[in-house]
Design an enzyme around this catalytic site. Structure first.
Site, PDB file in Angstrom:
ATOM      1  N   LYS A  74      -4.261   3.231   8.921  1.00  0.00           N
ATOM      2  CA  LYS A  74      -3.280   3.032   7.854  1.00  0.00           C
ATOM      3  C   LYS A  74      -2.116   3.987   8.006  1.00  0.00           C
ATOM      4  CE  LYS A  74      -5.982   1.139   4.044  1.00  0.00           C
ATOM      5  NZ  LYS A  74      -6.606   1.425   2.749  1.00  0.00           N
ATOM      6  N   ASP A  78       0.857  -1.165   0.000  1.00  0.00           N
ATOM      7  CA  ASP A  78       0.000   0.000   0.000  1.00  0.00           C
ATOM      8  C   ASP A  78       0.897   1.219   0.000  1.00  0.00           C
ATOM      9  OD1 ASP A  78      -2.451   1.077  -0.150  1.00  0.00           O
ATOM     10  OD2 ASP A  78      -3.139   0.481   1.829  1.00  0.00           O
TER      11      ASP A  78
END
Lengths: 509, 509
Positions: free
Chosen positions: A304, A272
């Site tokens: 995140k 990611d």
């Protein structure tokens, strides 16, 4: 097998009912004369031509030992390739060794640390979109582009290439607003509050949302509790004209189609990187016709983005690429230290959302505040709204009931779901093992428990969080309730919840 | 489908005759209740247990729409997984979601530029050997380790991890010599001359060689023209005791088994980083029990190593890792500017080799010289041989006929091939289009032509090179002859050879 005039061997096409997802796979029998004479190998790539030397479709080879799957004179094709080739079973097709896509050279340059220009990204992305890359080649590209290796100028190049290799929706030149959260926070279903507020203000907000992939609910999953979410482009245009907004699923397969291909490899790799994230989000939004975009970056120890320095870095890349692509982009960093609201799972979240829209005194203040904040920022995209006034306008719309009214109008326009909201019939309460003050709630663990309980597949499954950070609890108080529809899921979820607490408590002094 | 006491869903195992090479693939029907209820997705990884909660085998999921491939109550397994699981068709097996291997975290650290320690490489390599990595995860590891990212200390760590995760052959504490060429030069079949010379000197040289993968012939392919090359470990030990050498194929699957897994992804990616190359070669040699190793690095414009600076860099890494692993390693850079000898392809190379061993005046001087050079260096591994004397000893052995005698003894020990050497019946000569002096010969083009002609599958196919660098040719003179056994291959090879010359000529002043 026959040899045609140009000496390309031919085989009879055979559809093989295997879905290899985004990868083209072809099957040849081990004793097929073509396989032996041409020196093909398992995993080597072949070109498949409808006519000899025609425009080829590329596939990776698997070798078959069972004639009932692929016979000696056949070329088996997985669903994905079969659709691309688009000729009936039994058609004579021609195969040859595939030369590696020339854009792979750019991938190797990227791997060895060089920067790539727009043209190179365009060639790579075009080859990916046209299924000329195998999964491992896509993986090589992604890893080459990861953290250490992508300048923001390159992120722009990649974003542009992703937009340019797909379709683009045109909403007739109107201002079109959108919002996007980079995700990772359970229960963070603000979209279904923001959209009716913004639409009630009179702005266009056509919202296509995803279903959950790794989370316990996507906006599409939750909206589906209330209304039908699968509509044709034509339908959506009608709803937009009438209500100025919709909350629908998908229809984005042709928008920045490279994105889906890249994600299909990123996800299993748990990659990611900032560059890929920005290119992925912005290319989809631009292709979907947005002119103004608000991005929500939750920051927290189990979000995140773990700290505001990383959040700032990400924000700058979003702003740089958005600006250069002509998309008005604003980014806000929000509190991602714990789930937003109390419910996690489609039905539980829907209940939270409706309480806010109905101005129910029991509504989650957090969810309400965050939605108002976001809606306020989007309303300020309106040229006629002074900076700082958006929040007040949003709150007025919510408190006056106009947001609820608009939501009902949108639901009716999309088609109201006739089935009532039903929570999972199984319920288990997880209680505090000691007394203390809650210092932390683990987003990842809450999400895992809700998924194990059956969300989003089982709409009524999920987790209800009774206590949040800062709350004082005594031993035996209920911290969260697990809802499930099936015994197996229920037991999995309970086992995980009881094994390791999602809550960090600090005992009283 | 049934639910056992621990709530793991069970399915009936079904062998699916598809060879997915080094990747474990499992097949579930789209309408299988387990697929739907457990939220499995195409490409997600699952654990397969023989008994509930037993030691799992991991596989990537493909979704099937055809019950004749995998029915609703079945779990289909590709050949690779089927062999690993080792239970009969119809056995009840249990499946669950696979958690990603924990060593993937180290891969992510490597990708973001950090160095990994031995323990981390060991965990990664163990997981790869145990099929816990998908191809894309292996690709991510390889790219992360490529050019920019691997210190020589890390190459050592990786090499050690690769040795430690496989079996190791023990030759009873004797000194065992081996040689290895990093490849890329057609016709460079020195091994079959070096081995009998070294063995005739009395040193042990058990040589396991590969078959060609991307080249027109491997040593095993060429040796097979003369003798049987597939033997049991036991057989090989007997031959070694008797003749002090053999030239056999394979039997190396359990030696540094990670190597084969890595190569299966490196090859389609055309990745060949220094670190991976060194770890691959040295781990195999060490596991095969070598104590002394000579490495040949051909350098030339169309060789793998393009200039001597790159060659030197590679040499240092070989030496560093070899020394630390306790393997006496010597590296020589050789002339890789053109093919060695005249024949390219199993039979053509065998003819070249036998001419050298027979001291035929028509033998290729180049091949003879290079083989003597290499044999001389290996003979100097003998403690009793003075530095600089190896070459003379090797030449004496060759010229006296003792090398030929030893080769015949090895061939007889391995079992002489009863079929005579036959060249392909089709022959085509490629002639010079102009007069001049040959300045260059393209190794890659020569290799491609020989492969297209049918080598190594058709033993008699290949290319015979009549003229070499420095030779003067007149227009119309034969530069090379193409040999093939089948028309289609023959035409492919001719088309390539005529399209673009493999020779660079400079016209006379």
């Amino acid at each position: 097998m026959s040899q045609n005039s140009t000496d390309m061997p031919s085989l009879k096409l055979r559809r093989v009912g295997i879905d290899t997802y985004k990868e083209n796979v072809a099957y040849l029998h081990r004793d097929c004369p073509v396989y032996r004479s041409e020196g093909f190998q398992a995993l080597s790539k072949i070109e498949i031509h409808k006519v000899a030397n025609g425009n080829p479709v590329i596939a990776v080879l698997n070798v078959v030992d069972d004639e009932s799957i692929t016979a000696l004179d056949q070329l088996g094709l997985s669903e994905q390739v079969y659709r691309q080739l688009d000729v009936p079973d039994g058609t004579e097709v021609f195969i040859s060794h595939a030369t590696p896509p020339t854009s792979l050279k750019s991938v190797h340059r990227k791997i060895s640390g060089e920067r790539l220009a727009y043209k190179e990204y365009l060639d790579i992305v075009s080859d990916i979109v046209n299924s000329r890359y195998s999964k491992i080649e896509i993986a090589a590209f992604l890893v080459g582009c990861s953290e250490t290796g992508m300048e923001r100028e390159e992120v722009l190049n990649l974003t542009r290439a992703m937009v340019d290799t797909g379709e683009r929706i045109d909403w007739g030149g109107h201002q079109v607003s959108d919002k996007h959260c980079i995700g990772g926070i359970p229960g963070n279903r603000t979209t279904m509050i923001v959209v009716p507020i913004v639409a009630a203000h009179g702005m266009l907000m056509p919202k296509t949302s995803s279903r959950a992939i790794t989370s316990p609910a996507g906006t599409a999953d939750t909206m589906e509790v209330l209304a039908f979410v699968e509509h044709s482009q034509e339908n959506l245009r009608e709803i937009l004209t009438k209500e100025r907004a919709f909350i629908a699923w998908g229809g984005t397969a042709n928008l920045a189609p490279a994105d889906d291909m890249l994600i299909s490899v990123e996800r299993p790799l748990s990659m990611d990187s900032i560059g890929q994230m920005v290119a992925s989000i912005l290319s989809k939004k631009i292709a979907a016709g947005a002119t103004h975009l608000l991005i929500d970056i939750p920051v927290g120890p189990t979000a995140k983005i773990r700290n505001s320095s990383d959040g700032l870095k990400l924000r700058k890349v979003f702003e740089y690429v958005g600006d250069k692509m002509g998309l008005h982009t604003e980014v806000i960093l929000t509190d991602g230290s714990q789930p937003i609201g109390n419910g996690v799972g489609p039905v539980l979240e829907t209940i939270d959302i409706m309480k806010v829209l109905e101005n129910d005194p029991a509504a989650s203040l957090e969810l309400r505040e965050k939605a108002l904040q976001l809606a306020g920022r989007i309303i300020e995209f309106d040229f006629d709204v002074r900076g700082g006034q958006g929040y007040i306008i949003a709150r007025d719309i919510l408190e006056s009931g106009r947001a609820l009214e608009k939501m009902n109008a949108i639901i009716d326009a999309q088609g109201r779901n006739p089935n009532p909201l039903t929570l999972g019939i199984l319920r288990h309460d997880v209680v505090a093992m000691e007394s203390g003050i809650i210092k932390g709630i683990d987003n990842l663990k809450i999400a895992s428990i809700a998924r194990l309980a059956g969300a989003p597949m089982d709409k009524g499954a999920g987790v209800y969080i009774h206590k949040k950070i800062g709350d004082t609890v005594s031993q035996g108080m209920v911290l969260l309730s697990i809802y499930a529809e099936f015994n197996a899921d229920f037991n999995f979820a309970i086992a995980l919840a009881e094994k390791e607490s999602s809550f960090t408590l600090e005992s009283h002094e």
